[in-house]
Design an enzyme around this catalytic site. Structure first.
Site, PDB file in Angstrom:
ATOM      1  N   GLU A   1      -6.113 -10.743  -1.193  1.00  0.00           N
ATOM      2  CA  GLU A   1      -6.922 -10.537   0.029  1.00  0.00           C
ATOM      3  C   GLU A   1      -8.404 -10.505  -0.321  1.00  0.00           C
ATOM      4  O   GLU A   1      -9.171  -9.691   0.211  1.00  0.00           O
ATOM      5  CB  GLU A   1      -6.516  -9.226   0.715  1.00  0.00           C
ATOM      6  CG  GLU A   1      -5.033  -9.139   1.025  1.00  0.00           C
ATOM      7  CD  GLU A   1      -4.639  -7.919   1.849  1.00  0.00           C
ATOM      8  OE1 GLU A   1      -5.502  -7.240   2.424  1.00  0.00           O
ATOM      9  OE2 GLU A   1      -3.421  -7.649   1.910  1.00  0.00           O
TER      10      GLU A   1
ATOM     11  N   GLU B   1       0.801  -1.249   0.000  1.00  0.00           N
ATOM     12  CA  GLU B   1       0.000   0.000   0.000  1.00  0.00           C
ATOM     13  C   GLU B   1       0.828   1.291   0.000  1.00  0.00           C
ATOM     14  O   GLU B   1       0.578   2.197   0.790  1.00  0.00           O
ATOM     15  CB  GLU B   1      -0.939   0.022   1.210  1.00  0.00           C
ATOM     16  CG  GLU B   1      -1.859  -1.171   1.271  1.00  0.00           C
ATOM     17  CD  GLU B   1      -2.816  -1.144   2.472  1.00  0.00           C
ATOM     18  OE1 GLU B   1      -2.646  -0.289   3.353  1.00  0.00           O
ATOM     19  OE2 GLU B   1      -3.717  -1.989   2.501  1.00  0.00           O
TER      20      GLU B   1
HETATM   21  C1  XIL Z   1      -5.867  -6.204   8.635  1.00  0.00           C
HETATM   22  C2  XIL Z   1      -6.177  -7.371   9.562  1.00  0.00           C
HETATM   23  O1  XIL Z   1      -7.140  -8.205   8.961  1.00  0.00           O
HETATM   24  C3  XIL Z   1      -6.666  -6.839  10.888  1.00  0.00           C
HETATM   25  O2  XIL Z   1      -6.801  -7.909  11.817  1.00  0.00           O
HETATM   26  C4  XIL Z   1      -5.687  -5.826  11.449  1.00  0.00           C
HETATM   27  O3  XIL Z   1      -6.203  -5.254  12.620  1.00  0.00           O
HETATM   28  C5  XIL Z   1      -5.391  -4.744  10.434  1.00  0.00           C
HETATM   29  O4  XIL Z   1      -4.934  -5.337   9.225  1.00  0.00           O
HETATM   30  N1  XIL Z   1      -4.912  -4.659   3.872  1.00  0.00           N
HETATM   31  C6  XIL Z   1      -3.889  -5.461   4.269  1.00  0.00           C
HETATM   32  C7  XIL Z   1      -4.077  -6.343   5.451  1.00  0.00           C
HETATM   33  O5  XIL Z   1      -2.865  -5.562   3.580  1.00  0.00           O
HETATM   34  O6  XIL Z   1      -2.870  -6.557   6.141  1.00  0.00           O
HETATM   35  C8  XIL Z   1      -5.104  -5.778   6.406  1.00  0.00           C
HETATM   36  O7  XIL Z   1      -5.297  -6.717   7.449  1.00  0.00           O
HETATM   37  C9  XIL Z   1      -6.379  -5.491   5.649  1.00  0.00           C
HETATM   38  C10 XIL Z   1      -6.147  -4.466   4.585  1.00  0.00           C
END
Ligand code: XIL
Length: 364
Positions: free
Chosen positions: A281, A173
Site C-alpha cells: 500500500e 492489521e
Molecule cells: C482505506 C481506503 O483507502 C479508504 O477508502 C477506506 O475508507 C478505508 O480504508 N490500510 C488498509 C487499507 O489496509 O484497506 C485502507 O484503505 C488504508 C489503510
C-alpha cells in the site's frame, strides 16, 4: 639511409601524438556522459522484473478514460481499494453484494493484470457501526459459532474468486504498534482468540482456493521495530504450526521525513521470514504538516524520488522468488486541501520523479 630513419621517427612521433589525442578525447567523452543505470530500463512499469501496481476503484475505471488507459499501459498488478472488504461485500450473514468486486475481477482478467484480493479478515470490519456490518456486530455465539461465521464468509468470497485472484491479504492489521494482539478492539480476537483466529482464516482461505497465495498484511514495519519483530514472530509460529501462509505484506504508508534506510531495513527484515514480500500500500506523503498552502518543491520531489527508489531497489535485491511486487495506494495524486502528492503519477496522470525513482531502483 639516414633520411629514411628520420622519416620513420617523424611518422612514429605523429602517430604517438594522434593516439594520445584520441585517448584524451574519448576520456573526456566518458566523463561527460550521464551516469547510466546498470541494467536496461523497462519502458513501462508493466515490463518491470516484478509486478508493480496500484489500489484502484471501479468508478474511475468505468468513467475516467485517462485513468483507465494509464492502468492498462502501466500496471502489472491491481488491488481493489475497498470492493473486496467485508463491509462492502456483505449486507447480512450469507447476503452478498458482488457487483463491484466482480467488475474488478473481470477488468483484471480481461487486461491480463494480476489481481491481489484485499482483505478477507480485518478488525475494522467490526467497527463500522453505521454500515452493512450490524449483522456481525450484533452476532452472539460461542467460539465455534464465530469460527463458523468466518469460514462461511471466506469460503463464499475466496471461493467465488478462485482462479481469478492470484493472492489474498487473508488477515489485515491484527497487531498493534506495541506488538500485542488487539484484544477487545478486534471482534475476531475477542470472540475466537489470537493467534487462533489468524491460523483459522488462513486454513479457510486455503480450503476455498488452494492455488491462491496467502498473505499476512500490516503497517508500521518501517517505524516500529517492536511491531516488526512481533509480526515476524507471528509468521514464524504460523509456519511452525503448518498454517498455509506464503507472503508478508508491508503497507508502507510513509512520508519523506522517514529515513530511507528504515524502508530498506523493513523490507529486508520481513524477507527474513523466507516468505514472498509485497510492499502492498505504498504512498510517500510530502506535506506532513498538512499546510494548506504547501507546494511540491524540487527538494520534496527529490526526497520522494529517493524513497521510491529505495523501495524498488530493495525489492529488486531480494531473491527472485521473494519479489512479490510493489503496490501503491492509489494511482494518481489526489486533488485535496491540504494538498499532498504521495504517488507515482501526478493529478494529470503524468509520470513524476517518483516514477523514475522506481525505474532507477529496479535497474541499479
Ligand atoms: C482505506 C481506503 O483507502 C479508504 O477508502 C477506506 O475508507 C478505508 O480504508 N490500510 C488498509 C487499507 O489496509 O484497506 C485502507 O484503505 C488504508 C489503510
Amino acid at each position: 639511409m639516414k633520411d629514411i630513419n628520420f622519416r620513420k621517427i617523424r611518422i612514429a612521433i605523429c602517430l604517438f601524438i594522434l593516439i594520445g589525442l584520441t585517448a584524451c578525447f574519448s576520456c573526456s567523452d566518458e566523463k561527460q556522459e550521464p551516469e547510466k543505470p546498470k541494467k536496461p530500463q523497462p519502458e513501462t512499469l508493466r515490463d518491470s522484473p516484478f509486478p508493480i501496481g496500484a489500489a484502484l476503484n471501479p468508478n474511475s475505471l468505468k468513467t475516467n478514460v485517462n485513468y483507465r488507459e494509464l492502468v492498462q499501459k502501466e500496471l502489472g498488478s491491481l488491488t481493489p481499494e475497498n470492493q473486496m472488504k467485508m463491509w462492502t461485500i456483505t449486507k447480512g450473514r450469507g447476503e452478498y453484494f458482488w457487483d463491484d468486486a466482480d467488475f474488478m475481477a473481470d477488468f483484471a482478467r480481461s487486461n491480463n493484470i494480476r489481481l491481489h484480493g484485499h482483505c478477507l479478515v480485518w478488525y475494522k470490519d467490526g467497527t463500522r457501526t453505521n454500515s452493512n456490518m450490524q449483522w456481525l456486530i450484533n452476532f452472539q455465539g460461542t467460539k465455534e459459532e464465530w469460527k463458523q461465521v468466518m469460514r462461511e464468509y471466506i469460503l463464499a468470497v475466496a471461493g467465488r474468486y478462485k482462479g481469478k485472484v492470484a493472492s489474498w491479504d487473508v488477515v489485515n492489521e491484527a497487531i498493534r504498534d506495541d506488538g500485542s494482539f488487539r484484544g477487545e478492539d478486534d471482534i475476531w480476537c475477542k470472540n475466537i482468540g489470537a493467534p487462533e483466529y489468524i491460523d483459522w482464516a488462513f486454513h479457510c482461505a486455503h480450503e476455498a482456493d488452494p492455488d491462491a497465495l496467502l498473505f499476512y498484511n500490516d503497517y508500521g514495519h518501517e517505524y516500529s521495530t517492536t511491531k516488526q519483530q512481533a509480526i515476524n514472530d507471528l509468521i514464524k509460529g504460523m509456519i511452525e504450526r503448518g498454517v498455509p501462509i506464503h507472503g508478508i505484506g508491508l503497507q508502507m504508508h510513509t512520508n519523506v521525513n522517514r529515513n530511507i534506510v528504515d524502508l530498506r531495513n523493513a523490507i529486508n527484515f520481513a524477507a527474513q521470514t523466507g516468505l514472498k514480500v509485497h510492499v502492498s500500500e505504498l504512498d510517500v506523503a510530502v506535506n506532513t504538516s498538512k499546510n494548506p498552502s504547501a507546494e511540491f518543491t524540487t527538494e520534496l520531489q527529490d526526497a520522494q524520488y529517493r524513497s521510491y527508489m529505495m523501495v524498488s531497489a530493495t525489492m529488486a535485491a531480494l531473491p527472485e522468488e521473494q519479489q512479490y511486487g510493489i503496490t501503491t495506494w492509489g494511482l494518481q495524486d489526489p486533488v485535496t486541501t491540504p494538498p499532498d502528492w504521495p504517488l507515482m503519477f501526478d493529478s494529470n496522470y503524468q509520470r513524476k520523479k517518483a516514477y523514475q525513482g522506481i525505474m532507477n531502483g529496479i535497474s541499479e
